[in-house]
Enzyme design. Structure first.
Site, PDB file in Angstrom:
ATOM      1  N   ARG A   1       0.818  -1.213   0.000  1.00 47.54           N
ATOM      2  CA  ARG A   1       0.000   0.000   0.000  1.00 47.54           C
ATOM      3  C   ARG A   1       0.851   1.262   0.000  1.00 47.54           C
ATOM      4  O   ARG A   1       1.696   1.431   0.871  1.00 47.54           O
ATOM      5  CB  ARG A   1      -0.925   0.001   1.226  1.00 47.54           C
ATOM      6  CG  ARG A   1      -2.008  -1.025   1.075  1.00 47.54           C
ATOM      7  CD  ARG A   1      -2.785  -1.275   2.332  1.00 47.54           C
ATOM      8  NE  ARG A   1      -3.695  -2.376   2.049  1.00 47.54           N
ATOM      9  CZ  ARG A   1      -5.013  -2.313   2.176  1.00 47.54           C
ATOM     10  NH1 ARG A   1      -5.578  -1.232   2.632  1.00 47.54           N
ATOM     11  NH2 ARG A   1      -5.754  -3.345   1.870  1.00 47.54           N
TER      12      ARG A   1
ATOM     13  N   SER B   1     -23.387 -13.707  11.108  1.00 46.71           N
ATOM     14  CA  SER B   1     -22.751 -12.565  10.464  1.00 46.71           C
ATOM     15  C   SER B   1     -22.712 -12.769   8.947  1.00 46.71           C
ATOM     16  O   SER B   1     -22.241 -13.801   8.464  1.00 46.71           O
ATOM     17  CB  SER B   1     -21.335 -12.439  11.038  1.00 46.71           C
ATOM     18  OG  SER B   1     -20.622 -11.422  10.405  1.00 46.71           O
TER      19      SER B   1
ATOM     20  N   HIS C   1     -22.197   3.215   5.000  1.00 42.84           N
ATOM     21  CA  HIS C   1     -22.233   3.741   3.628  1.00 42.84           C
ATOM     22  C   HIS C   1     -23.642   4.155   3.205  1.00 42.84           C
ATOM     23  O   HIS C   1     -23.884   4.396   2.023  1.00 42.84           O
ATOM     24  CB  HIS C   1     -21.649   2.722   2.655  1.00 42.84           C
ATOM     25  CG  HIS C   1     -20.195   2.461   2.935  1.00 42.84           C
ATOM     26  ND1 HIS C   1     -19.189   3.255   2.457  1.00 42.84           N
ATOM     27  CD2 HIS C   1     -19.600   1.520   3.720  1.00 42.84           C
ATOM     28  CE1 HIS C   1     -18.021   2.812   2.898  1.00 42.84           C
ATOM     29  NE2 HIS C   1     -18.239   1.757   3.663  1.00 42.84           N
TER      30      HIS C   1
ATOM     31  N   THR D   1     -21.253   6.063  10.697  1.00 45.92           N
ATOM     32  CA  THR D   1     -20.004   6.838  10.797  1.00 45.92           C
ATOM     33  C   THR D   1     -20.298   8.309  10.566  1.00 45.92           C
ATOM     34  O   THR D   1     -21.277   8.661   9.897  1.00 45.92           O
ATOM     35  CB  THR D   1     -18.978   6.357   9.753  1.00 45.92           C
ATOM     36  OG1 THR D   1     -17.743   7.030   9.981  1.00 45.92           O
ATOM     37  CG2 THR D   1     -19.409   6.636   8.324  1.00 45.92           C
TER      38      THR D   1
ATOM     39  N   LYS E   1     -17.962   9.709   6.559  1.00 45.40           N
ATOM     40  CA  LYS E   1     -18.183   9.573   5.119  1.00 45.40           C
ATOM     41  C   LYS E   1     -19.175  10.657   4.672  1.00 45.40           C
ATOM     42  O   LYS E   1     -18.765  11.785   4.504  1.00 45.40           O
ATOM     43  CB  LYS E   1     -18.587   8.135   4.810  1.00 45.40           C
ATOM     44  CG  LYS E   1     -17.465   7.175   5.319  1.00 45.40           C
ATOM     45  CD  LYS E   1     -17.602   5.784   4.852  1.00 45.40           C
ATOM     46  CE  LYS E   1     -16.737   4.795   5.636  1.00 45.40           C
ATOM     47  NZ  LYS E   1     -15.297   4.895   5.432  1.00 45.40           N
TER      48      LYS E   1
ATOM     49  N   THR F   1      -8.862  -5.887   1.355  1.00 45.13           N
ATOM     50  CA  THR F   1     -10.110  -5.102   1.321  1.00 45.13           C
ATOM     51  C   THR F   1     -11.154  -5.833   0.477  1.00 45.13           C
ATOM     52  O   THR F   1     -12.343  -5.837   0.798  1.00 45.13           O
ATOM     53  CB  THR F   1      -9.834  -3.697   0.749  1.00 45.13           C
ATOM     54  OG1 THR F   1      -8.746  -3.122   1.501  1.00 45.13           O
ATOM     55  CG2 THR F   1     -11.037  -2.808   0.853  1.00 45.13           C
TER      56      THR F   1
HETATM   57  N1  PLP Z   1     -18.189  -0.238   8.459  1.00 47.30           N
HETATM   58  C1  PLP Z   1     -18.006  -0.296   7.139  1.00 47.30           C
HETATM   59  C2  PLP Z   1     -18.956  -1.113   6.319  1.00 47.30           C
HETATM   60  C3  PLP Z   1     -16.949   0.381   6.519  1.00 47.30           C
HETATM   61  O1  PLP Z   1     -16.773   0.297   5.207  1.00 47.30           O
HETATM   62  C4  PLP Z   1     -16.078   1.156   7.326  1.00 47.30           C
HETATM   63  C5  PLP Z   1     -14.964   1.930   6.746  1.00 47.30           C
HETATM   64  O2  PLP Z   1     -14.814   2.130   5.584  1.00 47.30           O
HETATM   65  C6  PLP Z   1     -16.297   1.176   8.701  1.00 47.30           C
HETATM   66  C7  PLP Z   1     -17.356   0.478   9.234  1.00 47.30           C
HETATM   67  C8  PLP Z   1     -15.403   1.979   9.586  1.00 47.30           C
HETATM   68  O3  PLP Z   1     -15.831   3.303   9.618  1.00 47.30           O
HETATM   69  P1  PLP Z   1     -14.789   4.473   9.934  1.00 47.30           P
HETATM   70  O4  PLP Z   1     -14.077   4.777   8.670  1.00 47.30           O
HETATM   71  O5  PLP Z   1     -15.621   5.581  10.453  1.00 47.30           O
HETATM   72  O6  PLP Z   1     -13.863   3.922  10.970  1.00 47.30           O
END
Ligand code: PLP
Length: 404
Positions: A21, A136, A216, A244, A247, A362
């Protein structure tokens, strides 16, 4: 042991695979998003960012910035402690009320990131509930997976969005032990939606607790930006809605919302909440401004989805393969880490377009991709430039054609 030799050998492995990365050293320009300056080898180069998760460009919204400036002037820089020991600022209290209202819940609790809110809440719930079972979704984010793992509770991973698989596990275990179903609204790498209505119906049938990650979705879906669950009229049927602030709300931080009892339980038992200093007041103030704005304004959401349609239509016209989905995320699958990075580097060096390659872990190996995230601040010219560059690349480059 020669520790550095060990670390270097592992890093070499990543480099060979093409998934080492490299962070882009960016300086974003407030008031001119998506423009940024890229600092590289002592030089400064202009770039247009096409992969930010500041989906609605709220990170440069005048109301958000003004609220943050004001809060710094009123309260100073940091919060000064953990929430329990002098670190609860009035902005935190106001923000939690705002979030509870956003999701139609009795209460909310702030964390320092979305990652921490998932990790901490799930590990606390699954540890605390006696003999808990966690079901999950296979597509869940690392923050949920790690939180569940840490709890040491039994976990079953059901096939992504597969209701028959989910129900088969519910049938076996319901009535015998507490069950938590953990899932997302918008899966950020494929951009597909979780089957919220079906999951909630199953949870009600089998008496399971529902935990929804709306990271998201918040800000983007629903009339008030409450997420996909708001859009589908399901918020009141979901026990925990997590989100969050980093974003669509343009700042940083994470949160959960739910019943007063559940939130008070997590507040009282969650190590990752109790022992961490709280968010700077200015961050909370900025988040409040962003949430309040997006509760009433449709302009940003409408502009975003217009840009998404324009990008998708252009890709279609040019025959550039992109993964179909109902969301705001436009993934162009490449399927090879090294090629993905090559395409990304080419766009950056030739056209000043920054789209970070997305590689394992990822996404799964073999599904590497460019993940394009249009924003309201992308102009028609930006879109035309992006499409022209991608088209030229796809036409000129046998490699890109082949991998597509
Ligand atoms: N949950 C999901 C589905 C995410 O994609 C992400 C981060 O991209 C998080 C939680 C973590 O959120 P944060 O970036 O606020 O730590």
């Amino acid at each position: 042991m020669n520790f550095d030799a060990f670390f270097n050998e592992k890093l070499e492995g990543l480099k060979k695979e093409g998934r080492y990365r490299v962070f882009m050293d960016l300086e974003r320009h407030a008031g001119q998003f998506p423009r940024a300056t890229r600092h590289v080898d002592g030089q400064q180069k202009p770039v247009t960012v096409w992969c930010s998760n500041d989906y609605l460009s709220m990170g440069q919204h005048p109301a958000v910035m003004a609220a943050m400036h004001e809060a710094i002037d009123r309260c100073g820089a940091g919060a000064g402690g953990t929430r329990n020991i002098s670190g609860t600022n009035h902005y935190h209290v106001l923000l939690e009320a705002e979030l509870a209202d956003l999701h139609g819940k009795e209460a909310a609790l702030l964390f320092n990131s979305g990652y921490m809110s998932n990790w901490t809440t799930l590990s606390t719930l699954a540890t605390g509930l006696p003999n808990a079972l966690v079901l999950s979704d296979a597509g869940n984010h690392a923050s949920m997976i790690e939180g569940i793992r840490h709890s040491k509770a039994e976990r079953i991973i059901f096939k992504h969005n597969d209701m028959a698989d989910l129900e088969s596990h519910l049938k076996i275990h319901s009535g015998k032990r507490p069950i938590i179903i953990v899932f997302e609204s918008v899966y950020s790498m494929d951009g597909d939606f979780g089957k919220l209505a079906e999951i909630v119906t199953l949870a009600e049938k089998y008496g399971a607790l529902t935990y929804l990650d709306e990271v998201h979705g918040v800000g983007l879906y629903g009339k008030r930006g409450g997420g996909l669950a708001e859009k589908l009229g399901l918020m009141h049927r979901i026990d925990v809605i997590e989100g969050t602030l980093a974003k669509a709300f343009g700042v940083v931080g994470g949160y959960i919302t739910g019943s007063a009892a559940l939130i008070d339980y997590v507040r009282s038992f969650a190590s990752g909440f109790i022992f961490s200093s709280s968010l700077p007041p200015a961050v909370a103030a900025g988040a409040i401004a962003a949430i309040k704005h997006l509760k009433v304004s449709q302009m940003e959401r409408e502009a975003l989805f217009a840009r998404v349609s324009a990008v998708r239509a252009g890709l279609e016209r040019m025959g550039i393969p992109h993964m179909p989905n109902p969301s705001h995320i436009v993934p162009v699958r490449v399927g090879d880490a090294a090629k993905c990075k090559w395409i990304s580097d080419y766009l950056l060096d030739h056209d000043g377009i920054y789209i970070q390659p997305i590689n394992y872990p990822t996404v799964a190996r073999g599904t590497e991709r460019l993940r394009i995230t249009p924003q309201p601040c992308h102009s028609e010219e930006d879109i035309a430039h992006l499409l022209k560059s991608l088209n030229a690349l796809w036409q000129q480059c046998a490699l890109a054609r082949a991998v597509a």
